[in-house]
Enzyme design. Structure first.
Site, PDB file in Angstrom:
ATOM      1  N   ARG A 150     -34.063  74.614  -6.724  1.00 39.39           N
ATOM      2  CA  ARG A 150     -32.867  74.351  -7.522  1.00 39.39           C
ATOM      3  C   ARG A 150     -33.087  74.886  -8.934  1.00 39.39           C
ATOM      4  NH1 ARG A 150     -34.421  69.685  -4.727  1.00 39.39           N
ATOM      5  NH2 ARG A 150     -32.927  68.965  -3.143  1.00 39.39           N
ATOM      6  N   LYS A 174     -35.984  66.171  -6.666  1.00 40.45           N
ATOM      7  CA  LYS A 174     -35.157  64.990  -6.879  1.00 40.45           C
ATOM      8  C   LYS A 174     -35.977  63.728  -6.658  1.00 40.45           C
ATOM      9  CE  LYS A 174     -30.545  66.783  -5.847  1.00 40.45           C
ATOM     10  NZ  LYS A 174     -29.349  66.644  -4.985  1.00 40.45           N
ATOM     11  N   HIS A 245     -26.626  77.725  -6.911  1.00 44.14           N
ATOM     12  CA  HIS A 245     -27.011  77.263  -5.579  1.00 44.14           C
ATOM     13  C   HIS A 245     -26.797  78.330  -4.508  1.00 44.14           C
ATOM     14  CE1 HIS A 245     -28.593  73.315  -5.821  1.00 44.14           C
ATOM     15  NE2 HIS A 245     -28.168  72.930  -4.627  1.00 44.14           N
ATOM     16  N   ARG A 248     -30.075  79.680  -3.534  1.00 42.52           N
ATOM     17  CA  ARG A 248     -30.762  78.692  -2.682  1.00 42.52           C
ATOM     18  C   ARG A 248     -30.193  78.748  -1.260  1.00 42.52           C
ATOM     19  NH1 ARG A 248     -33.666  73.780  -2.867  1.00 42.52           N
ATOM     20  NH2 ARG A 248     -32.704  71.977  -1.845  1.00 42.52           N
ATOM     21  N   TYR A 280     -27.154  75.031   7.418  1.00 37.23           N
ATOM     22  CA  TYR A 280     -27.449  76.454   7.370  1.00 37.23           C
ATOM     23  C   TYR A 280     -27.487  77.082   8.763  1.00 37.23           C
ATOM     24  CZ  TYR A 280     -28.579  75.403   2.566  1.00 37.23           C
ATOM     25  OH  TYR A 280     -28.502  74.971   1.260  1.00 37.23           O
TER      26      TYR A 280
END
Length: 299
Positions: A150, A174, A245, A248, A280
């Site tokens: 990120r 995170k 993003h 990513r 994905y």
């Protein structure tokens, strides 16, 4: 005794910041969501959190829809207020049934946007250069694409987090969770050039150990990275809208399309749940379908 909503709000924000140890961005989201809810209550003439019944909670959600917010945003706001009420119930015995019974809106079936490999090559070509800014920007793009991290994780990297010998970087993700992410020879070369030829010039005698810096020598911010990426898009003459993003998403999509297993991609991305990574697989299936339909003679 009635507990003022503002007091519960302040204690709750301290709780998520200090005890839950959420990131600055996440805390800000919680704070904004709770503040918006309390403003709604004030507009409805409600000053006691115990006065919030299920119909009031439904009215709040209806207001969010009327304001044109997306389902994902509404779902997040419901989660924020539900968490706020759970805290209020534990600390002040405030009734939290209204939001506990509230259902989240059905998620929109929207797949993450990503770059095709040819578009990534255009981005890389657009920021090639020998000046200090180009060397930095190239290293940023290489690191984002090589690791799938990120932007907030990128801007938090310090010099000591990188192991050149093993080709890995320690990432603080995170929830303050650490993970090690490998990177390849392209990113390694870009980092070496940036540190040898650019970083000290950009630092302007300032002292800190953050890897990436802005043109004033200060640590690069998330907003600064977005500005850099937008500049790359203009140079590359790519007309789609970019957000960080997307790189990513491209990282994950390209790995899965080339045969990487889902669990490995989950680890690399730092996802707590496999379901976050599974989106994905839908992208790669759709990509295969479009490729088939566009190229097979009897499609």
């Amino acid at each position: 005794m009635t507990i003022l909503p503002s007091i519960v709000r302040d204690e709750y924000i301290s709780y998520v910041r200090l005890e839950k140890n959420y990131s600055v961005y996440t805390v800000l989201e919680y704070e904004n969501d709770v503040e918006a809810f309390l403003s709604f209550l004030e507009g409805e003439g409600l000053t006691d959190l115990n006065e919030v019944t299920y119909p009031v909670a439904r009215l709040y959600v209806t207001t969010l829809y009327d304001n044109g917010l997306s389902r994902a945003t509404i779902s997040r706001k419901i989660s924020s207020v539900r968490s706020f009420y759970k805290f209020a119930n534990a600390r002040y015995d405030i009734n939290d049934n209204a939001f506990r019974a509230l259902h989240h809106p059905k998620k929109e079936e929207r797949l993450p946007a990503f770059f095709y490999e040819e578009e990534m090559e255009q981005l890389f070509s657009a920021c090639v250069g020998e000046d200090k800014k180009s060397l930095r920007d190239y290293a940023i793009l290489e690191m984002l694409y090589a690791t799938g991290i990120r932007v907030s994780e990128l801007t938090s990297i310090r010099l000591g987090d990188i192991d050149n010998h093993l080709g890995i970087v320690m990432i603080m993700g995170k929830g303050r969770k650490e993970r090690y992410v490998p990177f390849g020879s392209f990113a390694q070369s870009a980092l070496d050039e940036f540190r040898e030829k650019s970083r000290l010039l950009l630092m302007k005698q300032k002292e800190h150990d953050f890897l990436f810096v802005n043109l004033r020598g200060d640590p690069l911010t998330n907003r600064g990275v977005r500005h850099i990426l937008n500049g790359m898009m203009e140079k590359a003459s790519l007309h789609s809208k970019i957000y960080p993003h997307m790189i990513r998403h491209s990282f994950a999509t390209h790995l899965l399309a080339a045969g990487a297993d889902l669990r490995s991609v989950q680890e690399l991305l730092g996802h707590s749940h496999l379901s976050s990574t599974q989106v994905y697989t839908h992208i790669t299936k759709e990509h295969l379908r479009k490729t088939y339909m566009n190229t097979h003679p009897r499609a």
